[in-house]
Design a protein around this motif. Structure first.
Motif, PDB file in Angstrom:
ATOM      1  N   PHE A 182     114.834   9.225  83.661  1.00 43.97           N
ATOM      2  CA  PHE A 182     116.076  10.191  83.924  1.00 43.97           C
ATOM      3  C   PHE A 182     116.971  10.500  82.589  1.00 43.97           C
ATOM      4  CE2 PHE A 182     117.560   5.695  82.924  1.00 43.97           C
ATOM      5  CZ  PHE A 182     118.553   5.926  82.365  1.00 43.97           C
ATOM      6  N   LEU A 183     116.589   9.969  81.530  1.00 45.65           N
ATOM      7  CA  LEU A 183     117.468  10.204  80.403  1.00 45.65           C
ATOM      8  C   LEU A 183     116.868  11.158  79.408  1.00 45.65           C
ATOM      9  CD1 LEU A 183     119.925   9.977  78.775  1.00 45.65           C
ATOM     10  CD2 LEU A 183     118.911   7.822  77.535  1.00 45.65           C
ATOM     11  N   THR A 184     115.481  10.835  79.168  1.00 43.92           N
ATOM     12  CA  THR A 184     114.797  11.955  78.199  1.00 43.92           C
ATOM     13  C   THR A 184     114.092  12.814  78.716  1.00 43.92           C
ATOM     14  OG1 THR A 184     113.039  10.344  78.339  1.00 43.92           O
ATOM     15  CG2 THR A 184     114.600   9.669  76.528  1.00 43.92           C
ATOM     16  N   ASN A 185     113.468  12.690  80.193  1.00 47.05           N
ATOM     17  CA  ASN A 185     112.925  13.518  80.641  1.00 47.05           C
ATOM     18  C   ASN A 185     111.406  13.288  80.309  1.00 47.05           C
ATOM     19  OD1 ASN A 185     112.440  15.145  82.837  1.00 47.05           O
ATOM     20  ND2 ASN A 185     112.181  17.053  81.387  1.00 47.05           N
ATOM     21  N   GLY A 238     128.281   3.711  69.415  1.00 43.51           N
ATOM     22  CA  GLY A 238     128.703   3.879  70.756  1.00 43.51           C
ATOM     23  C   GLY A 238     127.551   4.290  71.753  1.00 43.51           C
ATOM     24  N   HIS A 239     127.711   4.051  72.955  1.00 40.66           N
ATOM     25  CA  HIS A 239     126.405   3.981  73.945  1.00 40.66           C
ATOM     26  C   HIS A 239     126.138   5.572  74.281  1.00 40.66           C
ATOM     27  CE1 HIS A 239     126.854  -0.474  74.338  1.00 40.66           C
ATOM     28  NE2 HIS A 239     125.594  -0.164  74.545  1.00 40.66           N
ATOM     29  N   LEU A 240     127.320   6.374  74.122  1.00 37.71           N
ATOM     30  CA  LEU A 240     126.703   7.818  74.777  1.00 37.71           C
ATOM     31  C   LEU A 240     125.857   8.374  73.224  1.00 37.71           C
ATOM     32  CD1 LEU A 240     130.351   8.958  76.121  1.00 37.71           C
ATOM     33  CD2 LEU A 240     127.878   8.632  77.173  1.00 37.71           C
ATOM     34  N   PHE A 241     126.423   7.873  72.168  1.00 40.71           N
ATOM     35  CA  PHE A 241     125.678   8.757  71.088  1.00 40.71           C
ATOM     36  C   PHE A 241     124.161   7.800  71.008  1.00 40.71           C
ATOM     37  CE2 PHE A 241     123.867   8.370  66.873  1.00 40.71           C
ATOM     38  CZ  PHE A 241     123.858   9.540  66.380  1.00 40.71           C
ATOM     39  N   GLY A 242     124.148   6.676  71.588  1.00 33.79           N
ATOM     40  CA  GLY A 242     122.862   5.891  71.690  1.00 33.79           C
ATOM     41  C   GLY A 242     121.837   6.864  72.478  1.00 33.79           C
ATOM     42  N   ASP A 243     122.543   7.402  73.723  1.00 31.60           N
ATOM     43  CA  ASP A 243     121.803   8.036  74.650  1.00 31.60           C
ATOM     44  C   ASP A 243     121.477   9.416  74.017  1.00 31.60           C
ATOM     45  OD1 ASP A 243     122.168   6.214  76.497  1.00 31.60           O
ATOM     46  OD2 ASP A 243     123.634   7.429  77.659  1.00 31.60           O
ATOM     47  N   ASP A 268     116.089  -1.543  64.996  1.00 28.76           N
ATOM     48  CA  ASP A 268     117.351  -1.963  65.058  1.00 28.76           C
ATOM     49  C   ASP A 268     118.081  -1.091  65.851  1.00 28.76           C
ATOM     50  OD1 ASP A 268     116.945  -4.119  63.070  1.00 28.76           O
ATOM     51  OD2 ASP A 268     117.029  -2.803  61.590  1.00 28.76           O
ATOM     52  N   PHE A 269     117.663  -0.675  66.970  1.00 28.56           N
ATOM     53  CA  PHE A 269     118.736   0.275  67.866  1.00 28.56           C
ATOM     54  C   PHE A 269     119.890  -0.589  68.189  1.00 28.56           C
ATOM     55  CE2 PHE A 269     119.357   2.377  71.972  1.00 28.56           C
ATOM     56  CZ  PHE A 269     119.740   3.527  71.428  1.00 28.56           C
ATOM     57  N   LYS A 270     120.121  -1.599  68.529  1.00 30.27           N
ATOM     58  CA  LYS A 270     121.177  -2.297  68.813  1.00 30.27           C
ATOM     59  C   LYS A 270     122.314  -1.848  67.843  1.00 30.27           C
ATOM     60  CE  LYS A 270     123.357  -6.782  69.979  1.00 30.27           C
ATOM     61  NZ  LYS A 270     124.774  -6.240  69.391  1.00 30.27           N
ATOM     62  N   ASN A 271     122.008  -1.855  66.603  1.00 27.71           N
ATOM     63  CA  ASN A 271     123.093  -1.639  65.579  1.00 27.71           C
ATOM     64  C   ASN A 271     123.721  -0.155  65.749  1.00 27.71           C
ATOM     65  OD1 ASN A 271     122.631  -4.109  64.545  1.00 27.71           O
ATOM     66  ND2 ASN A 271     121.183  -3.376  63.216  1.00 27.71           N
ATOM     67  N   ILE A 272     122.622   0.697  66.331  1.00 22.56           N
ATOM     68  CA  ILE A 272     123.029   2.152  66.221  1.00 22.56           C
ATOM     69  C   ILE A 272     124.160   2.275  67.424  1.00 22.56           C
ATOM     70  CG2 ILE A 272     122.276   4.366  67.091  1.00 22.56           C
ATOM     71  CD1 ILE A 272     119.894   3.858  65.583  1.00 22.56           C
ATOM     72  N   ASN A 273     123.961   1.669  68.610  1.00 25.97           N
ATOM     73  CA  ASN A 273     124.602   1.538  69.545  1.00 25.97           C
ATOM     74  C   ASN A 273     126.209   0.926  69.389  1.00 25.97           C
ATOM     75  OD1 ASN A 273     123.506   2.777  71.871  1.00 25.97           O
ATOM     76  ND2 ASN A 273     122.531   0.970  72.606  1.00 25.97           N
ATOM     77  N   ASP A 274     125.976  -0.275  68.491  1.00 26.09           N
ATOM     78  CA  ASP A 274     127.222  -1.094  68.403  1.00 26.09           C
ATOM     79  C   ASP A 274     127.927  -0.309  67.459  1.00 26.09           C
ATOM     80  OD1 ASP A 274     126.196  -2.950  69.888  1.00 26.09           O
ATOM     81  OD2 ASP A 274     125.726  -4.417  68.195  1.00 26.09           O
ATOM     82  N   ALA A 275     127.432   0.683  66.496  1.00 24.71           N
ATOM     83  CA  ALA A 275     128.424   1.361  65.540  1.00 24.71           C
ATOM     84  C   ALA A 275     128.840   2.588  66.008  1.00 24.71           C
ATOM     85  CB  ALA A 275     127.511   1.545  64.132  1.00 24.71           C
TER      86      ALA A 275
END
Length: 157
Positions: free
Chosen positions: A4-7, A48-53, A39-46
């Motif tokens: 659903f996100l990346t197609n 935000g989840h919209l940027f992570g998406d 270390d994807f969690k660090n990207i979401n934490d730094a």
């Protein structure tokens, strides 16, 4: 059939398709590359989840630009992907893994200066193997890559 996100192809569709392809035994080289964003969690934490998406979408598009249209590029979920190459060479698959490492590093520079992935690669050549066996081999290679410091690929031996 699509994530659903990346197609990209989803896990259920990719698993079914690859299982069918593996059941049609041929003498060509097949490869599975299991890719995990380091270390994807660090990207979401730094950021935000919209940027992570958006990050995941960009990574998916990077994979699509590297691999051929006949290759199966799949998002397993979260920050894990795999690519199945049905008719390749070991050298070609390794060159594409090197290109993934290079392109991912620069995909978000300079906003995120250090972005990397770890890749486990498993090959099948002149061997009857199931999807689960191939996936397990690439998974074991992936964990060696992560244990050895990330940002690299390891070929299953």
């Amino acid at each position: 059939t699509r994530d659903f996100l990346t197609n990209l192809y989803n896990r259920a569709y990719a698993t079914k398709t690859i299982t069918e392809m593996l059941s049609q035994y041929t003498y060509n080289v097949k490869a599975m590359l299991l890719v995990d964003i380091d270390d994807f969690k660090n990207i979401n934490d730094a950021y935000g989840h919209l940027f992570g998406d958006q990050f995941l979408i960009t990574i998916a598009n990077t994979f699509l630009s590297i691999f051929d249209e006949n290759d199966i590029v799949c998002r397993l979920g979260g920050d894990e992907f795999f690519i199945y190459m049905d008719n390749t060479t070991k050298d070609s698959a390794i060159e594409k893994a090197k290109l993934v490492l290079k392109e991912v590093k620069t995909a978000f520079a300079p906003k995120i200066p250090i972005t990397s992935v770890s890749i486990g690669i498993a090959f099948v050549e002149n061997e009857d193997v199931s999807f689960n066996e191939l996936y397990d081999r690439s998974d074991r290679a992936l964990y060696v890559a992560k244990e050895n410091g990330k940002n690299q690929f390891v070929v299953f031996e």
